[in-house]
Design an enzyme around this catalytic site. Structure first.
Site, PDB file in Angstrom:
ATOM      1  CG  ASP A  98      41.327  41.029  42.414  1.00 34.56           C
ATOM      2  OD1 ASP A  98      40.267  40.712  41.851  1.00 34.56           O
ATOM      3  OD2 ASP A  98      42.009  42.012  42.085  1.00 34.56           O
ATOM      4  CD  GLU A 157      29.461  41.294  35.125  1.00 35.10           C
ATOM      5  OE1 GLU A 157      29.337  41.005  33.923  1.00 35.10           O
ATOM      6  OE2 GLU A 157      30.561  41.355  35.709  1.00 35.10           O
ATOM      7  NE  ARG A 205      33.841  46.723  41.102  1.00 35.46           N
ATOM      8  CZ  ARG A 205      34.473  47.872  40.922  1.00 35.46           C
ATOM      9  NH1 ARG A 205      35.765  47.964  41.208  1.00 35.46           N
ATOM     10  NH2 ARG A 205      33.841  48.921  40.431  1.00 35.46           N
ATOM     11  CD  GLU A 220      41.486  42.220  35.440  1.00 37.86           C
ATOM     12  OE1 GLU A 220      41.003  42.897  34.517  1.00 37.86           O
ATOM     13  OE2 GLU A 220      41.405  42.521  36.645  1.00 37.86           O
ATOM     14  CG  MET A 230      37.462  42.067  37.724  1.00 36.51           C
ATOM     15  SD  MET A 230      36.760  43.116  39.020  1.00 36.51           S
ATOM     16  CE  MET A 230      36.300  44.540  38.032  1.00 36.51           C
ATOM     17  NE  ARG A 274      43.571  46.082  36.364  1.00 36.14           N
ATOM     18  CZ  ARG A 274      43.644  47.380  36.148  1.00 36.14           C
ATOM     19  NH1 ARG A 274      44.669  48.059  36.630  1.00 36.14           N
ATOM     20  NH2 ARG A 274      42.710  48.012  35.478  1.00 36.14           N
TER      21      ARG A 274
END
Length: 431
Positions: free
Chosen positions: A141, A310, A312, A246, A185, A187
């Site tokens: 992230d 997919e 990570r 997301e 991804m 958050r």
């Protein structure tokens, strides 16, 4: 402390480059004359009364780690177990870790992971005397505030693979004349979504930072996407990709509307807060846009796609291979070298690099003692980088609705009269 052993473990979710850290920690420790123990599944087993050294650890040597820095995943596995329970330190788990370290004759521990792993590492460093801990932070992230604006390891690999996936979807969209809504991804921050979107040339990218500290609504986000779709069609291209982080779902405040579009209640946590992690963001956006087109008797094909898992465990690109080797070496330089005194080492530190030099940061400077979390690095929407990213997005701006020629064309494409389309987009946010 004599020749006590070095241990290494991985906690949290995977990220490209984990094996690079394990490899460099192992090789540099051996080079300095220390034995190395790999601990499986983070703190899961060493904090448990059922810990078995024969099952839950592996002796790491040159043969075991040979070539692993090229590979994704983690040869030690990973787990999200921490030393916190109900917001407090779990003393039983901490005591189990102490026992495990004594059984294994460990004097130095390298952890790699996110906030929970870092907090657990800081607890171990504080609770076990004459015991040195170094933490290597990771997340795809890229939301950790590392000094010198350094990325978190794994981010560049994830972005590259994510970009390739978007490029393929963009070509599919062009070929088939459809739209893709891609949820990426991220958050808390939109670094991955924006990085992928910029590099792939996505039609637009929406990240939580675009809405500042306030809330937004499903309508506002869909207004942005629909406006982009109409403007894109005006340019002669009735296809494209909208990338949405997301974390945008956590900005929603219109829960009644969300439940209406979703067709079911949104689950709530014990405190009564909606569990937005269970909200299928892509499907929500798709349904709302499809409903809008159906009301105008227009056809649109939208496909949703989540991109995250997919990325990570992908094989790291050279940047992350080199970066993780430096971080792993830096952890051992901090723990075993002579540049830092015993008090500094015993306090424990997070390993970082600044301008190519080792920069260990003491745990007490980065960890909130109450939450155990680090400050989140957000996308700076006032930066030049974001200015350029936004310049290449296809976005309908509110002032375009005041241009008679533009308004007339949009009215024709949207099959709405000019008064209706202006009212339809009267609250269109400028991002």
């Amino acid at each position: 402390m004599g020749k006590k052993k070095v241990a290494v473990l991985v906690g949290g979710g995977p990220a490209p480059g984990l094996n690079g850290v394990i490899s460099s920690v192992t090789l540099e420790s051996i080079q300095r004359g220390y034995e190395v123990v790999g601990i499986y599944n983070g703190f899961k087993w060493i904090s448990s009364a059922s810990f078995d050294p024969k099952v839950h650890t592996i002796a790491l040597d040159r043969k075991v780690v040979d070539g692993i820095h090229f590979k994704g995943g983690s040869i030690l596995g990973t787990a999200r177990d921490s030393l916190i329970k109900n917001g407090k330190i779990d003393t039983e788990k901490v005591n189990n870790v102490k026992k495990a370290m004594e059984i294994l004759d460990i004097g130095y521990l390298v952890t790699t992971g996110g906030d929970d792993t870092a907090f657990s590492a800081s607890i171990v460093s504080k609770e076990i005397k004459n015991f040195y801990v170094a933490h290597v932070p990771k997340t795809i992230d890229n939301d950790l505030p590392l000094p010198g604006e350094m990325p978190t390891f794994g981010f560049q690999t994830a972005r590259e693979l994510g970009t390739d996936l978007l490029k393929n979807l963009l070509e599919d969209a062009r070929t088939t004349g459809r739209w893709y809504f891609v949820v990426a991804m991220g958050r808390s921050a939109g670094h991955l979504a924006l990085g992928m979107g910029i590099a792939a040339g996505a039609t637009l990218t929406i990240i939580p930072e675009q809405f500042g500290d306030g809330k937004t609504t499903l309508k506002s986000v869909c207004d942005i996407i629909e406006g982009s779709m109409l403007k894109r069609k005006l340019q002669g291209m009735d296809w494209g990709i909208a990338v949405v982080a997301e974390g945008v779902a956590y900005k929603f405040g219109d829960f009644d509307q969300l439940e209406k579009v979703l067709g079911r209640p949104i689950p709530k946590d014990p405190h009564g807060h909606p569990r937005l992690a269970e909200v299928p963001l892509g499907d929500l956006l798709k349904r709302e846009i499809e409903n809008r087109y159906a009301e105008r008797e227009q056809k649109i094909t939208i496909v949703t796609k989540d991109i995250g898992y997919e990325l990570r465990c992908a094989d790291p690109i050279p940047f992350d291979i080199e970066y993780t080797r430096e971080l792993g070496y830096g952890a051992m330089d901090f723990l075993l070298g002579d540049d830092y005194n015993a008090d500094f080492k015993e306090a424990g530190a997070m390993i970082s690099l600044v301008e190519g030099n080792l920069n260990p940061i003491p745990f007490h400077q980065i960890m909130d003692p109450d939450s155990g979390k680090k400050t989140i690095r957000l996308v700076n929407t006032y930066s030049y980088n974001y200015k350029v990213a936004r310049a290449f997005m296809t976005l309908l701006q509110p002032n375009e609705l005041n241009n008679p020629d533009q308004l007339s064309k949009l009215s024709s494409i949207a099959k709405m009269d000019e008064i209706t389309i202006k009212k339809h987009f009267e609250t269109l946010p400028r991002i």
